[in-house]
Design an enzyme around this catalytic site. Sequence first.
Site, PDB file in Angstrom:
ATOM      1  CB  ALA A 104      -0.942  -0.003   1.209  1.00 44.46           C
ATOM      2  CG  ASP A 105       3.503   2.610   3.249  1.00 42.33           C
ATOM      3  OD1 ASP A 105       2.620   3.476   3.323  1.00 42.33           O
ATOM      4  OD2 ASP A 105       4.040   2.113   4.252  1.00 42.33           O
ATOM      5  CG  LEU A 106       6.396  -0.484  -1.585  1.00 40.48           C
ATOM      6  CD1 LEU A 106       6.807  -1.912  -1.904  1.00 40.48           C
ATOM      7  CD2 LEU A 106       7.622   0.413  -1.510  1.00 40.48           C
TER       8      LEU A 106
END
Length: 407
Positions: free
Chosen positions: A179-181
């Site tokens: 999700a961050d990436l």
Amino acid sequence: MAGPLAHLKVLDLSRILAGPWAGQVLADFGAEVIKVERPQKGDDTRHWGPPYLKNSAGEDTGEAAYYLCANRGKKSITVDITRPEGQQLILALAKQCDVLLENYKVGGLKKYGLDYDAVRAINPKIIYCSITGFGQTGPYAKRAGYDAMIQGMGGLMSLTGVPEGQPGAGPQKVGVAVADLMTGMYAVSGILAAVIHRDRTGEGQQIDLALLDTQVAWLANQAQNFLTSGKSPERQGTAHPNIVPYQAVPASDGHFMLAVGNDAQFQKFCAIAGLDEIANNPAYASNNARVAARDQLVPLIEQATRRQPAAWWLEKLSDAHVPCGPINTLAQVFADPQVQARGMVVEQDHPIAGRVKTVRNPLGFSASTLQYEQAPPVLGQHTREILQTVLSVGDDEIERLREQGVI
């Protein structure tokens, strides 16, 4: 030649992963990225170890591997943004930058006079990218958001893991912070779109980017499956919801991935597997039929694949152009001849460790070769350089700011 974004200057106030990942991609593309960190402490991920980078004597340094993965190519400066003098330094830098990246809570930078309106007042052309857990609006806007919780809230964990009713069933987090990436990658594309808009109109803007929005957006075919059918997809383990056979299958000595993408490939697989009776059975001839008959078909396939070792299957199927692949450990990944031939690991000089390895950007440009000249910086490595060359701050003033803890 210089990277394609060598004309851009980025002020990176972000921490952890989503924002720093975006900043690293921009740095890989040639932008000058100035990473602003807290004096003494720096980005939280500097301390997210072990493992830590080792020096030439084999001893741990203070540079955590987690930090190293997302900060290549940047210049690190330390500035205390809670201090008025520190805020003035940030504003002075923002005035000369094209892009500002930040991932503070909604309203978190307003109390320091570093919010979008304050920065826009001194630099109307700034592209101000704000990354938060839930966006600038909505009932959750004030909440903090982290990757693991977003994977759960955004539906990914309902799709990932062993199917219900089987041993080991239950929600699973993906092994990296996807999700961050993905939010970082959307930030890059949004920033580049805003740069194009500014080049055409002269107008800067704020980008509102949320981890939850991103997670929902890249549910892709699974989201569309739900919107089309009204039925929530369920966990399939390694299997594909829309294609059969497309999953990990057992060999006599382990598992391998079988990724049959069309009916012709299925016919070829059956010929190699000795499953001619299945290949010619109308119940399995088309993908639609195979999806409907998944529960009956997959055990027959697995019975056949267990007869030979994985290497045998990979050789025979690859020769027949049936998509398949090993399930590699990371040691096997980086030893793979294709990965090595593509130069996926870059090695750079590092001021503490001597040398550091990172994974290169996967993009290649024919006319603007990417340069990997700057290793992930140590904390405050470039503070003096940036203050002197960008803001023309003298040595005496730099020492005064350092003594007072502003930098």
